[in-house]
Design a protein around this motif. Structure first.
Motif, PDB file in Angstrom:
ATOM      1  N   ILE A  50       1.954  -2.852   3.330  1.00 51.10           N
ATOM      2  CA  ILE A  50       0.981  -2.050   2.594  1.00 51.10           C
ATOM      3  C   ILE A  50       0.773  -0.856   3.423  1.00 51.10           C
ATOM      4  N   ALA A  51       0.697  -1.216   4.715  1.00 51.93           N
ATOM      5  CA  ALA A  51       0.414  -0.033   5.822  1.00 51.93           C
ATOM      6  C   ALA A  51       1.641   1.027   5.640  1.00 51.93           C
ATOM      7  N   ARG A  52       2.867   0.535   5.644  1.00 52.92           N
ATOM      8  CA  ARG A  52       3.746   1.629   5.429  1.00 52.92           C
ATOM      9  C   ARG A  52       3.669   2.388   4.064  1.00 52.92           C
ATOM     10  N   VAL A  53       3.448   1.701   2.963  1.00 51.39           N
ATOM     11  CA  VAL A  53       3.188   2.293   1.479  1.00 51.39           C
ATOM     12  C   VAL A  53       1.945   3.214   1.783  1.00 51.39           C
ATOM     13  N   ARG A  54       1.048   3.135   2.540  1.00 48.98           N
ATOM     14  CA  ARG A  54       0.024   3.845   2.514  1.00 48.98           C
ATOM     15  C   ARG A  54       0.359   5.039   3.408  1.00 48.98           C
ATOM     16  N   LEU A  55       1.174   4.817   4.426  1.00 49.34           N
ATOM     17  CA  LEU A  55       1.472   6.294   5.300  1.00 49.34           C
ATOM     18  C   LEU A  55       2.564   6.881   4.111  1.00 49.34           C
ATOM     19  N   GLN A  56       3.294   6.451   3.193  1.00 43.42           N
ATOM     20  CA  GLN A  56       4.200   7.179   2.350  1.00 43.42           C
ATOM     21  C   GLN A  56       2.982   7.996   1.655  1.00 43.42           C
ATOM     22  N   SER A  57       2.238   7.260   0.969  1.00 45.13           N
ATOM     23  CA  SER A  57       1.119   7.868   0.024  1.00 45.13           C
ATOM     24  C   SER A  57       0.593   8.975   0.508  1.00 45.13           C
ATOM     25  N   LEU A  58       0.022   8.778   1.834  1.00 46.00           N
ATOM     26  CA  LEU A  58      -0.558  10.446   2.452  1.00 46.00           C
ATOM     27  C   LEU A  58       0.574  11.257   2.611  1.00 46.00           C
ATOM     28  N   GLU A  59       1.738  11.047   2.934  1.00 46.81           N
ATOM     29  CA  GLU A  59       2.590  12.057   3.008  1.00 46.81           C
ATOM     30  C   GLU A  59       3.006  12.813   1.909  1.00 46.81           C
ATOM     31  N   LEU A  60       2.963  12.063   0.681  1.00 47.10           N
ATOM     32  CA  LEU A  60       3.121  12.557  -0.714  1.00 47.10           C
ATOM     33  C   LEU A  60       1.785  13.204  -1.040  1.00 47.10           C
ATOM     34  N   GLY A  61       0.949  13.246  -0.543  1.00 43.30           N
ATOM     35  CA  GLY A  61      -0.235  13.817  -0.870  1.00 43.30           C
ATOM     36  C   GLY A  61      -1.075  13.041  -1.847  1.00 43.30           C
TER      37      GLY A  61
ATOM     38  N   HIS B 242       6.692   5.874  -9.796  1.00 43.09           N
ATOM     39  CA  HIS B 242       7.122   4.764 -10.152  1.00 43.09           C
ATOM     40  C   HIS B 242       8.376   4.170  -9.590  1.00 43.09           C
ATOM     41  N   GLN B 243       9.307   5.235  -9.158  1.00 48.03           N
ATOM     42  CA  GLN B 243      10.500   4.759  -8.360  1.00 48.03           C
ATOM     43  C   GLN B 243      10.185   4.274  -7.175  1.00 48.03           C
ATOM     44  N   HIS B 244       9.085   5.201  -6.469  1.00 45.90           N
ATOM     45  CA  HIS B 244       8.552   4.870  -5.079  1.00 45.90           C
ATOM     46  C   HIS B 244       8.235   3.195  -5.018  1.00 45.90           C
ATOM     47  N   ALA B 245       7.421   3.057  -6.148  1.00 44.44           N
ATOM     48  CA  ALA B 245       6.578   1.780  -6.147  1.00 44.44           C
ATOM     49  C   ALA B 245       7.466   0.702  -6.364  1.00 44.44           C
ATOM     50  N   ARG B 246       8.625   0.920  -7.304  1.00 49.08           N
ATOM     51  CA  ARG B 246       9.458  -0.309  -7.614  1.00 49.08           C
ATOM     52  C   ARG B 246      10.216  -0.588  -5.992  1.00 49.08           C
ATOM     53  N   GLU B 247      10.440   0.275  -5.356  1.00 45.98           N
ATOM     54  CA  GLU B 247      11.153   0.385  -4.072  1.00 45.98           C
ATOM     55  C   GLU B 247      10.220  -0.522  -3.053  1.00 45.98           C
ATOM     56  N   ASN B 248       9.065  -0.099  -3.147  1.00 42.54           N
ATOM     57  CA  ASN B 248       7.982  -0.771  -2.186  1.00 42.54           C
ATOM     58  C   ASN B 248       7.748  -1.977  -2.357  1.00 42.54           C
TER      59      ASN B 248
ATOM     60  N   GLY C 210       0.201   5.283  -8.164  1.00 43.35           N
ATOM     61  CA  GLY C 210       0.474   5.939  -6.861  1.00 43.35           C
ATOM     62  C   GLY C 210       1.853   5.414  -6.552  1.00 43.35           C
ATOM     63  N   VAL C 211       2.068   5.025  -5.270  1.00 45.15           N
ATOM     64  CA  VAL C 211       3.365   4.385  -4.765  1.00 45.15           C
ATOM     65  C   VAL C 211       3.437   2.928  -4.441  1.00 45.15           C
ATOM     66  N   GLY C 212       2.062   2.346  -5.101  1.00 44.61           N
ATOM     67  CA  GLY C 212       2.056   0.933  -4.841  1.00 44.61           C
ATOM     68  C   GLY C 212       0.811   0.200  -4.068  1.00 44.61           C
ATOM     69  N   VAL C 213      -0.015   1.220  -3.401  1.00 37.48           N
ATOM     70  CA  VAL C 213      -0.819   0.299  -2.369  1.00 37.48           C
ATOM     71  C   VAL C 213      -1.823  -0.597  -3.234  1.00 37.48           C
TER      72      VAL C 213
END
Length: 210
Positions: free
Chosen positions: A21-32, A89-95, A62-65
């Motif tokens: 989840i921490a990795r996905v949080r970082l990705q979320s922030l990078e994507l705004g 959704h594509q990011h979330a599926r991968e995450n 979002g991307v899955g957090v």
């Protein structure tokens, strides 16, 4: 820093967020994308676990957090997630896959929530999470209460909206809308409500049975 701010900071920092989840949080922030805070995420997980929620729907992927936190509370739960951004959704599926979540446990619906929600079956979900388009919070909660099973919960993230809702002098549409929502639900005999100050506020609504 006020005592309130210290309490809020402490509550967030004491959460040990799983690495996935921490990795996905970082990705979320990078994507705004502004994901739910760790404290809110942990609360979502606890509520899913305590309620033994098996059927969950969230408005705002979002991307899955938030989805990962919800599923962490019950390893047998299934999640339906609505978002207007197909890229998310594509990011979330991968995450979810990276976190070991079987694809059979998730369903993604692309589209605007205001158009998708009226087509969803009523009395079908143990938990409904609302975390999208704060300007439409009242509309989404109305739909969410229809979708929730009797005894199910509707959870509304950011219900204190940047600290503005608690200040009656703040009269912008979002703050006023949340203030109206909280007040009207508090006086309703059809639901039981509680407002947690975690993160930007998590409004918890239980749909009472007949």
């Amino acid at each position: 820093m006020s005592d309130h701010d210290l309490n809020w900071k402490f509550a967030d920092e004491t959460v040990v967020e799983p690495e996935a989840i921490a990795r996905v949080r970082l990705q979320s922030l990078e994507l705004g994308i502004d994901p739910v805070s760790p404290a809110v995420g942990a609360q979502l997980s606890v509520l899913t676990g305590v309620g033994r929620a098996s059927s969950i729907i969230e408005i705002g992927t979002g991307v899955g957090v938030s989805g990962l936190w919800l599923l962490a509370g019950n390893r047998h739960a299934h999640l339906t997630s609505i978002d207007s951004e197909a890229e998310y959704h594509q990011h979330a599926r991968e995450n979810f896959a990276d976190a070991g979540i079987a694809p059979t446990r998730t369903r993604f619906i692309a589209g605007r929530a205001g158009e998708v929600l009226p087509r969803m079956n009523e009395n079908s979900y143990d938990i409904v999470l609302v975390d999208a388009d704060p300007e439409s919070a009242i509309e989404y909660v109305e739909h969410a209460l229809r979708l929730a099973l009797p005894g199910g919960a509707v959870l509304v993230a950011r219900a204190l909206w940047k600290g503005r809702v608690a200040d009656p002098a703040r009269r912008d549409p979002v703050a006023s809308g949340f203030r109206t929502l909280i007040s009207e639900l508090a006086g309703s005999n059809a639901v039981a409500t509680s407002l947690s100050p975690a993160g930007e506020g998590l409004l918890q609504i239980v749909k009472l049975g007949a």
